[in-house]
Design an enzyme around this catalytic site. Structure first.
Site, mmCIF file in Angstrom:
data_model
loop_
_atom_site.group_PDB
_atom_site.id
_atom_site.type_symbol
_atom_site.label_atom_id
_atom_site.label_comp_id
_atom_site.label_asym_id
_atom_site.label_seq_id
_atom_site.Cartn_x
_atom_site.Cartn_y
_atom_site.Cartn_z
ATOM 1 N N SER A 79 57.051 38.465 6.250
ATOM 2 C CA SER A 79 56.071 38.066 5.092
ATOM 3 C C SER A 79 55.983 36.370 5.183
ATOM 4 O O SER A 79 54.821 35.803 5.130
ATOM 5 C CB SER A 79 56.238 38.503 3.825
ATOM 6 O OG SER A 79 57.344 37.690 3.280
ATOM 7 N N HIS B 144 65.298 29.520 2.240
ATOM 8 C CA HIS B 144 66.268 30.426 1.601
ATOM 9 C C HIS B 144 65.898 30.756 0.207
ATOM 10 O O HIS B 144 65.435 29.650 -0.529
ATOM 11 C CB HIS B 144 67.640 29.432 1.620
ATOM 12 C CG HIS B 144 68.642 30.365 0.888
ATOM 13 N ND1 HIS B 144 69.411 31.489 1.521
ATOM 14 C CD2 HIS B 144 69.416 30.090 -0.364
ATOM 15 C CE1 HIS B 144 70.327 31.670 0.829
ATOM 16 N NE2 HIS B 144 70.114 31.231 -0.271
ATOM 17 N N LEU C 279 73.561 30.598 13.143
ATOM 18 C CA LEU C 279 73.403 29.866 14.557
ATOM 19 C C LEU C 279 74.532 29.018 14.746
ATOM 20 O O LEU C 279 74.793 28.428 13.652
ATOM 21 C CB LEU C 279 71.898 29.469 14.723
ATOM 22 C CG LEU C 279 70.790 30.317 14.760
ATOM 23 C CD1 LEU C 279 69.352 29.638 14.336
ATOM 24 C CD2 LEU C 279 70.502 31.268 16.052
ATOM 25 N N GLU D 265 75.142 22.329 10.671
ATOM 26 C CA GLU D 265 76.134 23.408 11.228
ATOM 27 C C GLU D 265 76.795 24.490 9.953
ATOM 28 O O GLU D 265 77.667 25.313 10.426
ATOM 29 C CB GLU D 265 77.324 22.732 11.971
ATOM 30 C CG GLU D 265 76.596 22.193 13.138
ATOM 31 C CD GLU D 265 77.758 21.068 14.028
ATOM 32 O OE1 GLU D 265 78.618 21.468 13.873
ATOM 33 O OE2 GLU D 265 77.213 20.111 14.535
ATOM 34 N N GLY D 266 76.565 24.168 8.942
ATOM 35 C CA GLY D 266 76.982 24.887 7.721
ATOM 36 C C GLY D 266 76.018 26.064 7.373
ATOM 37 O O GLY D 266 75.050 26.327 8.034
ATOM 38 N N MET E 43 68.472 36.720 10.288
ATOM 39 C CA MET E 43 69.739 37.042 9.585
ATOM 40 C C MET E 43 70.907 37.043 10.346
ATOM 41 O O MET E 43 71.804 37.729 10.557
ATOM 42 C CB MET E 43 69.433 38.559 8.887
ATOM 43 C CG MET E 43 68.772 38.564 8.042
ATOM 44 S SD MET E 43 68.673 37.456 6.494
ATOM 45 C CE MET E 43 67.901 37.868 5.345
ATOM 46 N N ARG E 44 70.860 36.022 11.224
ATOM 47 C CA ARG E 44 72.031 35.697 12.092
ATOM 48 C C ARG E 44 72.382 34.117 11.809
ATOM 49 O O ARG E 44 71.517 33.436 11.568
ATOM 50 C CB ARG E 44 71.821 35.607 13.651
ATOM 51 C CG ARG E 44 71.465 37.269 14.050
ATOM 52 C CD ARG E 44 70.985 37.239 15.328
ATOM 53 N NE ARG E 44 72.282 36.849 16.165
ATOM 54 C CZ ARG E 44 73.045 37.950 16.575
ATOM 55 N NH1 ARG E 44 72.664 39.217 16.405
ATOM 56 N NH2 ARG E 44 74.290 37.513 17.442
HETATM 57 C C1 GAR Z 1 62.805 35.531 2.672
HETATM 58 O O1 GAR Z 1 63.085 35.842 1.167
HETATM 59 C C2 GAR Z 1 63.737 34.511 2.980
HETATM 60 O O2 GAR Z 1 63.965 33.601 2.072
HETATM 61 C C3 GAR Z 1 65.084 35.284 3.175
HETATM 62 O O3 GAR Z 1 64.808 36.455 3.554
HETATM 63 C C4 GAR Z 1 63.599 36.792 3.282
HETATM 64 C C5 GAR Z 1 62.658 37.305 4.471
HETATM 65 O O4 GAR Z 1 61.469 37.667 4.265
HETATM 66 N N1 GAR Z 1 66.006 34.514 3.740
HETATM 67 C C6 GAR Z 1 67.304 34.365 3.655
HETATM 68 O O5 GAR Z 1 67.970 35.027 2.810
HETATM 69 C C7 GAR Z 1 68.101 33.694 4.602
HETATM 70 N N2 GAR Z 1 69.249 33.305 4.309
HETATM 71 P P1 GAR Z 1 60.482 37.806 5.132
HETATM 72 O O6 GAR Z 1 60.733 38.274 6.324
HETATM 73 O O7 GAR Z 1 59.216 38.873 4.537
HETATM 74 O O8 GAR Z 1 59.907 36.387 5.494
#
Ligand code: GAR
Length: 224
Positions: free
Chosen positions: A19, A115, A99, A148-149, A96-97
């Site tokens: 999204s 985030h 890097l 890097e964190g 969701m990986r």
């Molecule tokens: C979003 O809420 C984004 O902030 C989160 O995953 C979702 C992806 O939604 N990211 C994390 O949690 C990264 N640590 P989307 O695929 O609909 O954009």
């Protein structure tokens, strides 16, 4: 716009629904974001994000983690795709990986992430769940440069939302997502306009483009 007058070439990395990718697509279509998709990459073949990219006519590439012996080899494969498509800014959008340092160093100051919390609170997975469990009354979203964190890099923009007494993970996530969809295109736009300068932990937002003789790369921020 890059100093060459071309729209900034962005590469979006996404694992799922996409999204945020869609919000970027829509902002470009509306003419409020001077950027173009160099490539959209996913680590999941069935990611909705890849479908959204194809519908928009953007190059969509699945890079299968199973084809690589370890994290470093996978990161190197991602880097090759990013370089092949001449990406100027990498945008992580629900990727969701984690890097590795090699990837981050190769693209220093040119990788952003979104985030779903007000960092540095609640980094990592399930940020909305963490916020509810902690009992905070305000949460929100953060766009930051990637270092890097895990979710520790210099913050570009943030915005807050209330956490309501009867919120569930779903209702809070939806409220935060609305903010995300506004915030990410706005942050990318600042980068495209050459207005971001990284100074240590801080990101300075200039009213005008940072002089091109001082930027590390065309359109990119200076990192001190
Ligand atoms: C979003 O809420 C984004 O902030 C989160 O995953 C979702 C992806 O939604 N990211 C994390 O949690 C990264 N640590 P989307 O695929 O609909 O954009």
């Amino acid at each position: 716009m890059s100093p060459r007058g071309e729209a900034l070439r962005i590469g979006v990395l996404a694992s799922g629904r996409g999204s945020n990718l869609q919000a970027i697509i829509d902002a470009i279509a509306r003419g409020t974001l001077p950027a173009q998709f160099a490539v959209v990459i996913s680590d999941r073949e069935d990611a909705r994000a890849l479908e959204r990219a194809r519908t928009h006519g953007a190059p969509a590439v699945f890079v299968n983690p199973k084809d690589y012996r370890d994290h470093n080899a996978y990161d190197a494969a991602l880097l090759r795709v990013i370089e092949q498509h001449r990406v100027e800014l990498v945008c992580l959008a629900g990727f969701m990986r984690i890097l590795g340092a090699g990837f981050v160093r190769a693209l220093a100051g040119r990788v952003m992430n979104i985030h779903p919390s007000l960092l540095p609170a609640f980094p990592g997975l399930a940020a909305q769940r963490q916020a509810l469990d902690h009992g905070v009354r305000i949460s929100g979203a953060t766009v930051h440069f990637v270092d890097e964190g895990v979710d520790t890099g210099p913050i570009v923009v943030q915005d807050a939302v209330p956490v309501l007494p009867d919120d569930t993970e779903e209702t809070l996530s939806a409220r935060i997502l609305e903010v995300e969809h506004r915030l990410y295109p706005a942050a990318i736009r600042l980068f495209a306009e050459g207005r971001l300068q990284i100074s240590g932990r801080r990101v300075e937002i200039r009213t005008q483009r940072v002089d091109s003789s001082t930027v590390g790369r065309e359109g990119g921020p200076t990192a001190n």
